[in-house]
Design a protein around this motif. Structure first.
Motif, PDB file in Angstrom:
ATOM      1  N   VAL A 238       0.852  -0.939   0.139  1.00 48.05           N
ATOM      2  CA  VAL A 238      -0.035   0.088  -0.081  1.00 48.05           C
ATOM      3  C   VAL A 238       0.895   1.263  -0.046  1.00 48.05           C
ATOM      4  O   VAL A 238       0.476   2.283  -0.551  1.00 48.05           O
ATOM      5  CB  VAL A 238      -1.167  -0.133   1.192  1.00 48.05           C
ATOM      6  N   THR A 239       2.315   1.226   0.969  1.00 45.54           N
ATOM      7  CA  THR A 239       2.717   2.427   0.744  1.00 45.54           C
ATOM      8  C   THR A 239       3.947   2.389  -0.212  1.00 45.54           C
ATOM      9  O   THR A 239       4.779   3.432  -0.091  1.00 45.54           O
ATOM     10  CB  THR A 239       3.334   2.621   2.208  1.00 45.54           C
ATOM     11  N   ALA A 240       3.835   1.412  -1.231  1.00 50.91           N
ATOM     12  CA  ALA A 240       5.185   1.391  -2.137  1.00 50.91           C
ATOM     13  C   ALA A 240       5.034   2.897  -2.976  1.00 50.91           C
ATOM     14  O   ALA A 240       3.777   3.473  -3.608  1.00 50.91           O
ATOM     15  CB  ALA A 240       4.925   0.259  -3.213  1.00 50.91           C
ATOM     16  N   ASN A 241       6.168   3.496  -2.944  1.00 48.42           N
ATOM     17  CA  ASN A 241       6.501   4.881  -3.893  1.00 48.42           C
ATOM     18  C   ASN A 241       5.336   5.951  -3.285  1.00 48.42           C
ATOM     19  O   ASN A 241       5.087   6.931  -4.121  1.00 48.42           O
ATOM     20  CB  ASN A 241       6.142   4.540  -5.234  1.00 48.42           C
ATOM     21  N   ARG A 242       5.135   5.794  -2.092  1.00 46.05           N
ATOM     22  CA  ARG A 242       4.240   6.899  -1.355  1.00 46.05           C
ATOM     23  C   ARG A 242       4.364   7.024  -0.176  1.00 46.05           C
ATOM     24  O   ARG A 242       4.744   6.138   0.455  1.00 46.05           O
ATOM     25  CB  ARG A 242       2.596   6.587  -1.683  1.00 46.05           C
ATOM     26  N   ARG A 243       4.613   8.409   0.383  1.00 39.87           N
ATOM     27  CA  ARG A 243       4.736   8.737   1.704  1.00 39.87           C
ATOM     28  C   ARG A 243       3.526   8.629   2.399  1.00 39.87           C
ATOM     29  O   ARG A 243       2.539   9.567   2.150  1.00 39.87           O
ATOM     30  CB  ARG A 243       5.527  10.170   1.793  1.00 39.87           C
ATOM     31  N   ILE A 244       3.222   7.695   3.417  1.00 41.60           N
ATOM     32  CA  ILE A 244       2.033   7.711   4.147  1.00 41.60           C
ATOM     33  C   ILE A 244       2.648   7.788   5.659  1.00 41.60           C
ATOM     34  O   ILE A 244       3.136   6.835   6.209  1.00 41.60           O
ATOM     35  CB  ILE A 244       1.305   6.594   3.780  1.00 41.60           C
ATOM     36  N   VAL A 245       1.895   8.665   6.311  1.00 37.39           N
ATOM     37  CA  VAL A 245       2.034   8.651   7.921  1.00 37.39           C
ATOM     38  C   VAL A 245       0.563   8.358   8.454  1.00 37.39           C
ATOM     39  O   VAL A 245      -0.342   9.467   8.182  1.00 37.39           O
ATOM     40  CB  VAL A 245       2.692  10.024   8.260  1.00 37.39           C
ATOM     41  N   VAL A 246       0.533   7.640   9.232  1.00 38.26           N
ATOM     42  CA  VAL A 246      -0.905   7.377   9.874  1.00 38.26           C
ATOM     43  C   VAL A 246      -0.667   7.405  11.500  1.00 38.26           C
ATOM     44  O   VAL A 246       0.215   6.749  12.140  1.00 38.26           O
ATOM     45  CB  VAL A 246      -1.307   5.956   9.837  1.00 38.26           C
ATOM     46  N   LYS A 247      -1.153   8.435  12.377  1.00 36.74           N
ATOM     47  CA  LYS A 247      -1.105   8.455  13.884  1.00 36.74           C
ATOM     48  C   LYS A 247      -2.483   8.062  14.282  1.00 36.74           C
ATOM     49  O   LYS A 247      -3.549   8.768  14.122  1.00 36.74           O
ATOM     50  CB  LYS A 247      -0.931   9.935  14.266  1.00 36.74           C
ATOM     51  N   ALA A 248      -2.366   7.113  15.489  1.00 37.98           N
ATOM     52  CA  ALA A 248      -3.629   6.434  15.902  1.00 37.98           C
ATOM     53  C   ALA A 248      -3.699   7.091  17.386  1.00 37.98           C
ATOM     54  O   ALA A 248      -2.632   7.547  17.880  1.00 37.98           O
ATOM     55  CB  ALA A 248      -3.556   5.167  15.827  1.00 37.98           C
ATOM     56  N   GLU A 249      -4.896   7.160  17.801  1.00 38.40           N
ATOM     57  CA  GLU A 249      -5.098   7.740  18.961  1.00 38.40           C
ATOM     58  C   GLU A 249      -6.158   7.028  19.865  1.00 38.40           C
ATOM     59  O   GLU A 249      -7.292   6.980  19.140  1.00 38.40           O
ATOM     60  CB  GLU A 249      -5.239   9.514  19.123  1.00 38.40           C
ATOM     61  N   ALA A 250      -6.040   6.293  20.991  1.00 35.51           N
ATOM     62  CA  ALA A 250      -7.330   5.820  21.741  1.00 35.51           C
ATOM     63  C   ALA A 250      -8.124   6.559  22.525  1.00 35.51           C
ATOM     64  O   ALA A 250      -7.362   7.357  23.356  1.00 35.51           O
ATOM     65  CB  ALA A 250      -6.490   4.822  22.477  1.00 35.51           C
ATOM     66  N   LEU A 251      -9.381   7.117  22.217  1.00 34.39           N
ATOM     67  CA  LEU A 251      -9.937   8.024  22.592  1.00 34.39           C
ATOM     68  C   LEU A 251     -10.726   7.389  23.869  1.00 34.39           C
ATOM     69  O   LEU A 251     -10.676   8.498  24.919  1.00 34.39           O
ATOM     70  CB  LEU A 251     -11.136   8.602  21.918  1.00 34.39           C
ATOM     71  N   GLU A 252     -11.173   6.285  23.978  1.00 34.29           N
ATOM     72  CA  GLU A 252     -11.785   5.965  25.233  1.00 34.29           C
ATOM     73  C   GLU A 252     -11.654   4.235  25.274  1.00 34.29           C
ATOM     74  O   GLU A 252     -11.683   3.610  24.034  1.00 34.29           O
ATOM     75  CB  GLU A 252     -13.453   6.248  25.191  1.00 34.29           C
ATOM     76  N   ALA A 253     -11.750   3.551  26.196  1.00 29.91           N
ATOM     77  CA  ALA A 253     -11.520   2.086  26.318  1.00 29.91           C
ATOM     78  C   ALA A 253     -12.283   1.614  27.730  1.00 29.91           C
ATOM     79  O   ALA A 253     -12.476   2.404  28.610  1.00 29.91           O
ATOM     80  CB  ALA A 253     -10.046   1.730  26.145  1.00 29.91           C
ATOM     81  N   ALA A 254     -12.723   0.490  27.513  1.00 33.42           N
ATOM     82  CA  ALA A 254     -13.515  -0.025  28.772  1.00 33.42           C
ATOM     83  C   ALA A 254     -13.617  -1.624  28.497  1.00 33.42           C
ATOM     84  O   ALA A 254     -13.569  -2.130  27.454  1.00 33.42           O
ATOM     85  CB  ALA A 254     -14.678   0.512  28.972  1.00 33.42           C
ATOM     86  N   PRO A 255     -13.538  -2.461  29.644  1.00 32.53           N
ATOM     87  CA  PRO A 255     -13.665  -3.838  29.324  1.00 32.53           C
ATOM     88  C   PRO A 255     -15.197  -4.195  29.040  1.00 32.53           C
ATOM     89  O   PRO A 255     -16.245  -3.601  29.311  1.00 32.53           O
ATOM     90  CB  PRO A 255     -13.585  -4.380  30.649  1.00 32.53           C
ATOM     91  N   LEU A 256     -15.527  -5.117  28.140  1.00 33.62           N
ATOM     92  CA  LEU A 256     -16.770  -5.699  27.767  1.00 33.62           C
ATOM     93  C   LEU A 256     -17.224  -6.512  28.815  1.00 33.62           C
ATOM     94  O   LEU A 256     -16.542  -7.409  29.485  1.00 33.62           O
ATOM     95  CB  LEU A 256     -16.619  -6.369  26.252  1.00 33.62           C
ATOM     96  N   ALA A 257     -18.581  -6.576  28.731  1.00 34.48           N
ATOM     97  CA  ALA A 257     -19.050  -7.625  29.673  1.00 34.48           C
ATOM     98  C   ALA A 257     -18.757  -8.842  29.490  1.00 34.48           C
ATOM     99  O   ALA A 257     -18.507  -9.516  28.524  1.00 34.48           O
ATOM    100  CB  ALA A 257     -20.566  -7.246  29.472  1.00 34.48           C
ATOM    101  N   CYS A 258     -18.501  -9.684  30.578  1.00 39.08           N
ATOM    102  CA  CYS A 258     -18.064 -11.151  30.561  1.00 39.08           C
ATOM    103  C   CYS A 258     -18.849 -12.068  31.147  1.00 39.08           C
ATOM    104  O   CYS A 258     -18.835 -13.259  31.066  1.00 39.08           O
ATOM    105  CB  CYS A 258     -16.775 -11.147  31.250  1.00 39.08           C
ATOM    106  N   GLY A 259     -20.062 -11.632  31.779  1.00 45.86           N
ATOM    107  CA  GLY A 259     -20.861 -12.523  32.546  1.00 45.86           C
ATOM    108  C   GLY A 259     -20.274 -13.484  33.489  1.00 45.86           C
ATOM    109  O   GLY A 259     -19.445 -12.949  34.120  1.00 45.86           O
ATOM    110  N   ASP A 260     -20.423 -14.648  33.272  1.00 47.58           N
ATOM    111  CA  ASP A 260     -19.880 -15.858  34.095  1.00 47.58           C
ATOM    112  C   ASP A 260     -18.461 -16.287  33.766  1.00 47.58           C
ATOM    113  O   ASP A 260     -17.963 -17.040  34.384  1.00 47.58           O
ATOM    114  CB  ASP A 260     -20.897 -16.955  34.000  1.00 47.58           C
ATOM    115  N   GLU A 261     -17.875 -15.632  32.452  1.00 51.82           N
ATOM    116  CA  GLU A 261     -16.918 -16.040  32.106  1.00 51.82           C
ATOM    117  C   GLU A 261     -15.537 -14.986  32.278  1.00 51.82           C
ATOM    118  O   GLU A 261     -14.657 -15.113  31.873  1.00 51.82           O
ATOM    119  CB  GLU A 261     -16.984 -16.213  30.515  1.00 51.82           C
ATOM    120  N   CYS A 262     -15.779 -14.293  33.485  1.00 51.04           N
ATOM    121  CA  CYS A 262     -14.801 -13.086  33.931  1.00 51.04           C
ATOM    122  C   CYS A 262     -13.689 -13.823  34.120  1.00 51.04           C
ATOM    123  O   CYS A 262     -13.745 -14.866  34.909  1.00 51.04           O
ATOM    124  CB  CYS A 262     -15.461 -12.180  34.637  1.00 51.04           C
TER     125      CYS A 262
END
Length: 249
Positions: free
Chosen positions: A176-200
């Protein structure tokens, strides 16, 4: 000769006839006053009513012309204003729906955070959430001129089995980046554990992460931002919490 005491009688001439007697005057029968009044009233009743006097109609030239009310009076504003009035409620409803969706999502994340009552389990889940946010930021950030460094840093945050899967998709970044300059900066805005019920479990947690990726291509100065929502499966090992799987939601 005339007689001074009476009218003079003229002598008849020989052969003259006698004067004719005066014609008798016709006698008009007298009608009583009451009968005359009743007859007059009956004639007036039977007679058709008199036509009203004709009205004088003014000539069209002399009558002032009516001024037509402008069409805009029915609904003030131009056509564009009317279009905006129709579209504005729909736009507001869409905006409310988006805001409501975001609020519900955040509330759901907060409720998931409060699940469970085991203090050790809650501590493990908080550690998994922090590790998942850091790992997602690293794995989804890269630069076309430093792909080898990106692959090495990403695999260091993964379990051995998932690192092998990552090796299979890593070459796609090179294509995808061949012969092209690509810069991607990721940022985690929010995170939380998903419900696990009896399998926590204190050693395995699935984490919901809201992630934005800002991408610059070529000489562009304004990045294009992509909003992502991913589920990151975290597994606790001797080296800490590692990424065991990533799924896009």
């Amino acid at each position: 000769m005339s007689d001074p005491n009476g009218p003079v009688r003229r002598r008849r001439i020989a052969g003259e006839n006698k004067p004719a007697a005066p014609a008798a005057k016709p006698v008009v029968p007298k009608v009583p006053a009451r009968k005359a009044a009743a007859k007059k009233a009956a004639l007036q009743k039977a007679a058709p009513p008199a036509a009203p006097p004709a009205r004088t109609v003014a000539s069209p030239k002399t009558r002032p012309a009516k001024t037509a009310a402008p069409a805009a009076d029915a609904d003030s504003g131009s056509g564009s204003d009317l279009d905006l009035r129709r579209l504005l409620p729909a736009m507001l409803l869409a905006l409310v729906a988006i805001v409501a969706g975001v609020l519900l999502t955040v509330m759901g994340v907060q409720n998931v955070r409060g699940e469970g009552g085991n203090e050790a389990l809650e501590t493990s889940r908080e550690q998994a959430v922090s590790a998942a946010s850091t790992a997602a930021t690293t794995i989804f950030s890269f630069s076309s001129d430093q792909l080898d460094e990106h692959v090495s840093a990403s695999k260091a945050l993964m379990t051995p089995s998932f690192a092998k899967d990552f090796d299979k998709v890593a070459p796609a970044l090179t294509e995808v980046t061949a012969n092209r300059r690509i810069v991607v900066k990721a940022e985690a805005l929010e995170a939380a554990p998903l419900a696990c019920g009896d399998e926590c479990s204190p050693s395995k947690v699935n984490v919901l992460v809201f992630l934005d990726q800002a991408r610059l291509v070529g000489a562009a100065k304004q990045p294009t931002v992509f909003a992502n929502r991913i589920s990151v499966s975290m597994v606790k090992s001797d080296d800490g919490w590692l990424v065991d799987n990533i799924r896009a939601l």
